[in-house]
Design an enzyme around this catalytic site. Structure first.
Site, PDB file in Angstrom:
ATOM      1  N   GLU A  23       0.882  -1.200   0.518  1.00 20.19           N
ATOM      2  CA  GLU A  23      -0.107  -0.408   0.088  1.00 20.19           C
ATOM      3  C   GLU A  23       0.799   1.070   0.156  1.00 20.19           C
ATOM      4  O   GLU A  23       0.521   1.885  -0.207  1.00 20.19           O
ATOM      5  CB  GLU A  23      -1.067   0.099   1.280  1.00 20.19           C
ATOM      6  CG  GLU A  23      -0.703   0.568   2.728  1.00 20.19           C
ATOM      7  CD  GLU A  23       0.471  -1.065   3.111  1.00 20.19           C
ATOM      8  OE1 GLU A  23       0.100  -2.303   3.051  1.00 20.19           O
ATOM      9  OE2 GLU A  23       0.593  -0.415   4.179  1.00 20.19           O
ATOM     10  N   HIS A  44       0.598 -11.429   4.861  1.00 25.89           N
ATOM     11  CA  HIS A  44      -1.135 -12.128   5.917  1.00 25.89           C
ATOM     12  C   HIS A  44      -1.605 -13.011   6.113  1.00 25.89           C
ATOM     13  O   HIS A  44      -1.698 -13.678   6.784  1.00 25.89           O
ATOM     14  CB  HIS A  44      -2.153 -11.199   5.084  1.00 25.89           C
ATOM     15  CG  HIS A  44      -2.057  -9.601   4.965  1.00 25.89           C
ATOM     16  ND1 HIS A  44      -1.153  -8.421   4.370  1.00 25.89           N
ATOM     17  CD2 HIS A  44      -2.040  -8.757   6.527  1.00 25.89           C
ATOM     18  CE1 HIS A  44      -1.623  -7.054   4.754  1.00 25.89           C
ATOM     19  NE2 HIS A  44      -1.918  -7.074   5.970  1.00 25.89           N
ATOM     20  N   ASP A  53      -5.077  -3.659   5.877  1.00 34.13           N
ATOM     21  CA  ASP A  53      -4.508  -2.730   5.954  1.00 34.13           C
ATOM     22  C   ASP A  53      -4.551  -1.826   4.631  1.00 34.13           C
ATOM     23  O   ASP A  53      -3.803  -1.002   5.258  1.00 34.13           O
ATOM     24  CB  ASP A  53      -3.044  -3.021   6.357  1.00 34.13           C
ATOM     25  CG  ASP A  53      -2.089  -4.086   5.310  1.00 34.13           C
ATOM     26  OD1 ASP A  53      -3.237  -4.044   4.428  1.00 34.13           O
ATOM     27  OD2 ASP A  53      -1.533  -4.385   6.180  1.00 34.13           O
ATOM     28  N   GLU A 143      -9.133  -7.323  10.001  1.00 36.69           N
ATOM     29  CA  GLU A 143      -7.123  -8.350  10.946  1.00 36.69           C
ATOM     30  C   GLU A 143      -7.097  -8.455  11.492  1.00 36.69           C
ATOM     31  O   GLU A 143      -7.129  -9.403  11.946  1.00 36.69           O
ATOM     32  CB  GLU A 143      -6.578  -7.175   9.530  1.00 36.69           C
ATOM     33  CG  GLU A 143      -5.408  -7.444   9.910  1.00 36.69           C
ATOM     34  CD  GLU A 143      -4.129  -7.334   9.026  1.00 36.69           C
ATOM     35  OE1 GLU A 143      -4.567  -6.432   7.947  1.00 36.69           O
ATOM     36  OE2 GLU A 143      -3.384  -6.664   9.745  1.00 36.69           O
TER      37      GLU A 143
END
Lengths: 158, 97
Positions: A23, A44, A53, A143
């Site tokens: 990101e 992840h 996220d 998450e």
């Protein structure tokens, strides 16, 4: 996200693989990458938790909804060439020229009137800001819940 | 607004250099080589991006890595997913980064 609070043009100069926190890259305005650069969302699912996220929001936004979800769900390894074709990379530059090219672009932008370059970054990232503001809190909560479940099962197994 | 000199050397995992014209180069690293991301760097980068964004003398930012990867290594050190408080902290941190 406070990368968006960097309210001046942001250039990502990728010197190699981006397997986590992609990101950061997708919130840049210009993305240069070496031919060896690949993208993947790895940790992840390796840890067994929801990629919530922001990668969940930004990849479908940048490369397209179906491609983006497939990228995340299958831990797809995206090479620099495909990433360029799909709109996540602007230029592929050999490693030895990477920073020189980034500086060349940056100096051009730095020559603009200061408020112009600053406000252009803000104007160009309005939509991304909305997407991140709207979805990041919820994604991170999901998450966190999945992480708690993973931790619980690990503890149960001793 | 803080002048560059007040934060230039404040980040153990980011080497900062700035040209006369205000182009700030940020090279993420661990001990000068490829970055190993962990809970501490996560926290540090929140502050880093905040400082960069708060300094009006930064005119353009280049974000790069060190060694042979931008970011491909992660260490569990400094992450706490094992308690509701730890998860809340990580979540708050991620929201701000």
């Amino acid at each position: 996200m406070n990368i968006l609070d960097i309210e001046v043009p942001l250039i990502a100069a990728l010197n190699g693989p981006v397997l986590l926190h992609s990101e950061y890259v997708l919130l840049a305005d210009i993305v240069l990458a070496t031919p060896e650069t690949v993208f993947q969302d790895k940790p992840h699912f390796d840890f067994g938790i929801v990629p919530g996220d922001g990668v969940n929001l930004l990849w479908p936004e940048v490369i397209g909804s179906v491609r983006g979800r497939h990228f995340i769900l299958t831990r797809q390894v995206l090479d620099a060439r495909t990433a360029r074709e799909w709109g996540a990379v602007n230029e592929i530059v050999p490693a030895e020229d990477l920073l020189a090219r980034a500086r060349e672009i940056a100096e051009g932008l730095a020559a603009l009137p200061p408020l112009t370059s600053r406000y252009t970054r803000i104007a160009l990232t309005q939509k991304l800001r909305r997407i991140v503001d709207e979805g990041a809190g919820y994604g991170l909560a999901l998450e966190g819940i999945s992480a708690a479940e993973v931790a619980r099962s690990m503890a149960a197994q001793g | 607004m803080s002048p560059f000199s007040t934060y230039k050397y404040s980040f153990a995992n980011a080497r900062l250099t700035r040209s006369e014209s205000g182009v700030l180069e940020v090279a993420l690293h661990t001990d000068g080589g490829k970055l190993v991301f962990n809970g501490h760097t996560h926290e540090q980068f929140v502050d880093l991006f905040h400082q960069i964004g708060s300094d009006a003398d930064n005119r353009v930012v280049i974000l790069t890595g060190s060694g042979d990867a931008f970011m491909d290594a992660i260490s569990p050190e400094g992450f706490d997913f094992f308690s509701p408080r730890g998860t809340t902290r990580s979540t708050a941190r991620a929201r701000r980064s």
